[in-house]
Write an enzyme that holds these catalytic residues in place. Structure first.
Site, PDB file in Angstrom:
ATOM      1  N   GLY A 247       3.985   0.169   8.390  1.00 47.00           N
ATOM      2  CA  GLY A 247       4.808   1.178   8.947  1.00 47.00           C
ATOM      3  C   GLY A 247       4.028   2.663   9.022  1.00 47.00           C
ATOM      4  O   GLY A 247       3.771   3.296   9.229  1.00 47.00           O
ATOM      5  N   ASP A 248       3.668   3.008   7.577  1.00 48.06           N
ATOM      6  CA  ASP A 248       3.356   4.162   7.053  1.00 48.06           C
ATOM      7  C   ASP A 248       1.657   4.107   7.881  1.00 48.06           C
ATOM      8  O   ASP A 248       1.989   5.033   8.705  1.00 48.06           O
ATOM      9  CB  ASP A 248       3.032   4.000   5.106  1.00 48.06           C
ATOM     10  CG  ASP A 248       4.407   2.958   4.768  1.00 48.06           C
ATOM     11  OD1 ASP A 248       4.674   3.598   5.264  1.00 48.06           O
ATOM     12  OD2 ASP A 248       4.002   3.249   3.675  1.00 48.06           O
TER      13      ASP A 248
HETATM   14  O1  LIG Z   1      11.052   0.612  -2.320  1.00 47.35           O
HETATM   15  P1  LIG Z   1      10.210   1.857  -0.937  1.00 47.35           P
HETATM   16  O2  LIG Z   1      10.199   2.735  -1.053  1.00 47.35           O
HETATM   17  O3  LIG Z   1      11.691   1.266   0.161  1.00 47.35           O
HETATM   18  O4  LIG Z   1       9.278   0.737  -0.516  1.00 47.35           O
HETATM   19  C1  LIG Z   1       8.041   0.799  -1.189  1.00 47.35           C
HETATM   20  C2  LIG Z   1       6.904   0.284  -0.669  1.00 47.35           C
HETATM   21  O5  LIG Z   1       7.458  -1.317  -0.623  1.00 47.35           O
HETATM   22  O6  LIG Z   1       6.573   0.343   0.812  1.00 47.35           O
HETATM   23  C3  LIG Z   1       5.540   0.709   0.550  1.00 47.35           C
HETATM   24  C4  LIG Z   1       4.850   0.378   2.029  1.00 47.35           C
HETATM   25  O7  LIG Z   1       5.721   1.105   3.087  1.00 47.35           O
HETATM   26  C5  LIG Z   1       4.315   0.397  -0.334  1.00 47.35           C
HETATM   27  O8  LIG Z   1       3.879   1.079  -0.944  1.00 47.35           O
HETATM   28  C6  LIG Z   1       5.772   0.230  -1.713  1.00 47.35           C
HETATM   29  O9  LIG Z   1       5.576  -0.456  -2.549  1.00 47.35           O
END
Ligand SMILES: O=P(O)(O)OC[C@@]1(O)O[C@H](CO)[C@@H](O)[C@@H]1O
Length: 351
Positions: free
Chosen positions: A259-260
């Protein structure tokens, strides 16, 4: 590392709760017993850092900002430096940046940490550092926040920078997102499950997500992308046009950061002046490429998926993107030749 953006549009990412992603591959997940992993990997993560990593891979100008702590925070900063990604992080005096465990077994299971406690004075320091963001820049606010921070922190950051000609992007869960869209961000990118949780529904496909994307727009977001995994993705743009992109079949390696990567891909192409449809296709390719990679996708994989996606859609790739892919290919070949040449020279010396 510090920087000067002298006239170039910079894409800043804000990761308030970064993480080291510890990916383990257990064959079993038996509760109450010791399960053993067959392989492990460690990646620097947290959503904003992933977005910056993808943008850096695409040679876009990006700066990763946020809050780190302890030995894990030091590791994260040194890794960013090694990759050549400029960073500007506030360091906490105690605690440590979380380690998120991704159990890549039969079904991907994740245990994400809560993150360190952040004192008010460190939030003030971060707000002061935000002054580097200026007109024409983009600020990506993404990921969860440690629970010592207020739910309106993203809104506060946007309010502080309002009126400076900054483009805001928000990719955050539930209430954090609903609070932040009141500030009219340029882009939000929930996935279909997140949209479902917000509206108490179960949309699966891009088509089923359209009414929810419209509601998110009515609540303030300008452009809404909803990613739907293997079903493709939707963009409801600020002119009310809907764009739907299918997915291409890949061998799934690890979807963490997919997604990122979509956010990074979309911003790369809109910053370069491409239209929204082209940016969505490219974004989808970046997300898919990351899902097919260990960690965030490399350019060669992205280029391959871009080609496959245009082919699947029966569309002609824009000439500028085809040129870009050709140039990347040539660069990769030169790097490969250099590497082989150096390797052979070392082998000769060793004899
Ligand atoms: O705990 P959050 O901040 O919702 O999500 C964090 C996370 O799961 O999202 C990223 C992937 O999108 C990973 O790199 C990271 O570990």
């Amino acid at each position: 590392m510090f920087f000067c953006h002298g006239g170039i549009a910079v894409i800043y990412t804000m990761t308030l709760n970064p993480a080291l992603d510890y990916v383990m591959q257990p064959n079993t997940l038996d509760m109450g017993f010791t399960n053993r992993s067959q392989a492990e990997e460690l990646h620097c993560g947290g959503n904003g850092i992933n977005v910056s990593t993808l943008l850096n891979e695409l040679d876009m100008v990006t700066v990763a900002m946020g809050i780190v702590a302890g030995f894990t925070g030091d590791y994260l900063l040194s890794d960013l430096q090694k990759q050549g990604i400029p960073s500007n992080f506030v360091k906490l005096d105690s605690g440590f940046t979380r380690i998120n465990v991704k159990l890549d077994g039969i079904v991907m299971t994740m245990v994400n940490g809560m993150g360190p406690r952040i004192p008010e004075k460190k939030v003030d320091e971060l707000l002061r550092r935000m002054d580097v963001v200026g007109s024409g820049d983009t600020l990506v606010l993404t990921g969860s926040i440690p629970n010592s921070l207020p739910e309106d922190i993203y809104t506060r950051l946007m309010q502080q920078l309002a009126g400076r000609g900054i483009q805001f992007v928000v990719d955050a869960p539930g209430q954090l997102l609903m609070e932040a869209i009141k500030a009219h961000p340029f882009l939000i990118k929930p996935n279909n499950h997140e949209v479902g949780r917000i509206f108490n529904a179960t949309p699966e496909t891009p088509e089923e997500c359209i009414p929810f994307a419209q509601k998110l727009q009515e609540n303030g977001a300008r452009n809404v992308i909803v990613s739907c995994g293997g079903s493709g993705s939707l963009l409801l743009d600020e002119y009310g046009e809907t764009h739907i992109v299918p997915s291409v079949k890949i061998h799934l390696v690890n979807a963490t950061g997919a997604g990122d990567s979509m956010v990074g891909g979309f911003l790369a192409k809109t910053t370069q002046g491409f239209d929204y449809e082209t940016a969505l296709i490219y974004a989808s390719a970046c997300g898919t490429a990351t899902a097919a990679s260990k960690g965030i996708a490399k350019r060669t994989t992205i280029d391959r998926v871009v080609g496959a996606l245009y082919k699947k859609m029966g569309r002609k790739m824009p000439a500028a993107i085809a040129e870009e892919i050709k140039a990347n290919h040539a660069k990769a070949e030169i790097r490969e030749k250099d590497w082989l040449g150096t390797k052979h020279a070392h082998e000769k010396e060793d004899k």
